[in-house]
Scaffold this motif. Structure first.
Motif, PDB file in Angstrom:
ATOM      1  N   PRO A  84      29.105 -20.750   9.479  1.00  0.00           N
ATOM      2  CA  PRO A  84      30.202 -20.452   7.927  1.00  0.00           C
ATOM      3  C   PRO A  84      29.079 -19.947   7.379  1.00  0.00           C
ATOM      4  CG  PRO A  84      30.438 -22.502   7.732  1.00  0.00           C
ATOM      5  CD  PRO A  84      29.489 -22.756   9.311  1.00  0.00           C
ATOM      6  N   THR A  86      28.722 -18.335   3.686  1.00  0.00           N
ATOM      7  CA  THR A  86      29.566 -18.733   2.837  1.00  0.00           C
ATOM      8  C   THR A  86      28.619 -18.504   1.491  1.00  0.00           C
ATOM      9  OG1 THR A  86      29.987 -20.906   2.974  1.00  0.00           O
ATOM     10  CG2 THR A  86      31.689 -19.851   4.150  1.00  0.00           C
ATOM     11  N   GLU A  87      26.970 -18.237   1.972  1.00  0.00           N
ATOM     12  CA  GLU A  87      26.080 -18.443   0.528  1.00  0.00           C
ATOM     13  C   GLU A  87      25.464 -17.139   0.908  1.00  0.00           C
ATOM     14  OE1 GLU A  87      26.023 -23.046  -1.179  1.00  0.00           O
ATOM     15  OE2 GLU A  87      24.142 -22.227   0.045  1.00  0.00           O
ATOM     16  N   SER A 109      27.063 -23.303   3.168  1.00  0.00           N
ATOM     17  CA  SER A 109      27.109 -23.791   1.767  1.00  0.00           C
ATOM     18  C   SER A 109      26.889 -25.231   2.783  1.00  0.00           C
ATOM     19  CB  SER A 109      28.516 -23.935   1.167  1.00  0.00           C
ATOM     20  OG  SER A 109      29.240 -24.222   1.847  1.00  0.00           O
ATOM     21  N   ARG A 182      31.755 -14.624  -4.909  1.00  0.00           N
ATOM     22  CA  ARG A 182      33.035 -15.350  -5.662  1.00  0.00           C
ATOM     23  C   ARG A 182      32.417 -16.212  -6.400  1.00  0.00           C
ATOM     24  NH1 ARG A 182      34.343 -12.049  -1.811  1.00  0.00           N
ATOM     25  NH2 ARG A 182      35.836 -12.380  -0.914  1.00  0.00           N
ATOM     26  N   LYS A 195      28.395 -18.026  -3.589  1.00  0.00           N
ATOM     27  CA  LYS A 195      29.455 -17.653  -2.920  1.00  0.00           C
ATOM     28  C   LYS A 195      30.378 -16.555  -2.356  1.00  0.00           C
ATOM     29  CE  LYS A 195      29.494 -22.488  -2.831  1.00  0.00           C
ATOM     30  NZ  LYS A 195      29.490 -23.210  -1.463  1.00  0.00           N
ATOM     31  N   GLU A 197      31.974 -14.518   1.558  1.00  0.00           N
ATOM     32  CA  GLU A 197      33.086 -14.846   2.463  1.00  0.00           C
ATOM     33  C   GLU A 197      32.644 -13.887   3.291  1.00  0.00           C
ATOM     34  OE1 GLU A 197      34.112 -16.862   5.054  1.00  0.00           O
ATOM     35  OE2 GLU A 197      35.220 -17.561   2.626  1.00  0.00           O
ATOM     36  N   THR A 200      33.560 -17.032   9.799  1.00  0.00           N
ATOM     37  CA  THR A 200      32.627 -18.479  10.582  1.00  0.00           C
ATOM     38  C   THR A 200      32.536 -17.893  11.534  1.00  0.00           C
ATOM     39  OG1 THR A 200      34.067 -20.062   8.309  1.00  0.00           O
ATOM     40  CG2 THR A 200      33.677 -21.025  10.510  1.00  0.00           C
TER      41      THR A 200
END
Length: 230
Positions: A84, A86-87, A109, A182, A195, A197, A200
């Motif tokens: 993922p 996500t960071e 993350s 985010r 954050k 996106e 994944t």
């Protein structure tokens, strides 16, 4: 980096950084990592092509990797290995100043089951190669060191003729960045990841790749792999 949609998403992001007006300080095409080369590094090895008294060979590393498959599949317990993204953050900037950054990365993350499985598998594989003497760096794979599991997307080591930093502050305050981040930035500490996106992504193989190599699509050349397909 073999997922086409991921390549497109990251290219859209880095193209946006390059096209910002006014230009972001230190950000130019020379520091952008080609999306096809995105990868997570679990360790760096120095391997011999043929047996010598003190060195490890590529064949040795390939053989060890294959022996790890059974336990890796047990760790996955029927799930896919996923990454993922996500960071986002930078590696330690010069003098702790976010205007003097050299590496921008995307990574997991670690607050999801997918990320925890990724962490478990990555640490197991890395430790196995360290214990066998292939990897000399003993630091764990964790934030915020250079060993954080991450995909590098900007790296000033690729800039010629000398390494000039870029401004992470300028990236974070650019209007363009709002559609990707985010995290509220009003009181954000740049030492903490933001954050994002970027999806994944399933991992089909753990590979041994040759550093600095280029395949037909610009990817790293694989010298051996362990399939994660059941």
């Amino acid at each position: 980096g073999h997922h086409v949609q991921l390549q497109q998403s990251v290219k859209s992001f880095t193209d946006g950084l390059l096209n910002c007006k006014p230009a972001l300080p230190g950000v130019d095409r020379g520091i952008v990592i080609a999306p096809r080369r995105l990868h997570l590094t679990l360790g760096v090895m120095t391997l011999e092509n043929s047996p010598v008294s003190s060195g490890r060979t590529l064949a040795d590393a390939q053989a060890l990797l294959l022996t790890l498959r059974t336990h890796v599949m047990e760790l996955l317990d029927g799930h896919n290995l996923c990454i993922p993204l996500t960071e986002m953050n930078i590696m330690n900037p010069d003098r702790g100043n976010a205007d003097n950054a050299h590496v921008l990365w995307l990574g997991p993350s670690l607050d999801t089951e997918d990320a925890q499985r990724l962490k478990s598998v990555s640490e197991f594989v890395s430790k196995a190669f360290r214990d066998a003497g292939f990897i000399q760096d003993r630091r764990p794979l964790k934030r915020p060191t250079r060993n954080q599991l991450h995909c590098t997307i900007l790296n000033t080591s690729h800039r010629k003729p000398y390494r000039q930093p870029f401004s992470y502050n300028a990236i974070l305050t650019s209007p363009f960045i709002c559609e990707f981040i985010r995290t509220p930035l009003e009181s954000h500490d740049f030492r903490d990841p933001v954050k994002v996106e970027f999806g994944t992504w399933n991992v089909d193989e753990i590979q041994i790749c040759k550093m600095g190599s280029y395949g037909p699509e610009g990817e790293y050349v694989s010298c051996g792999y362990c399939s994660l397909v059941s």
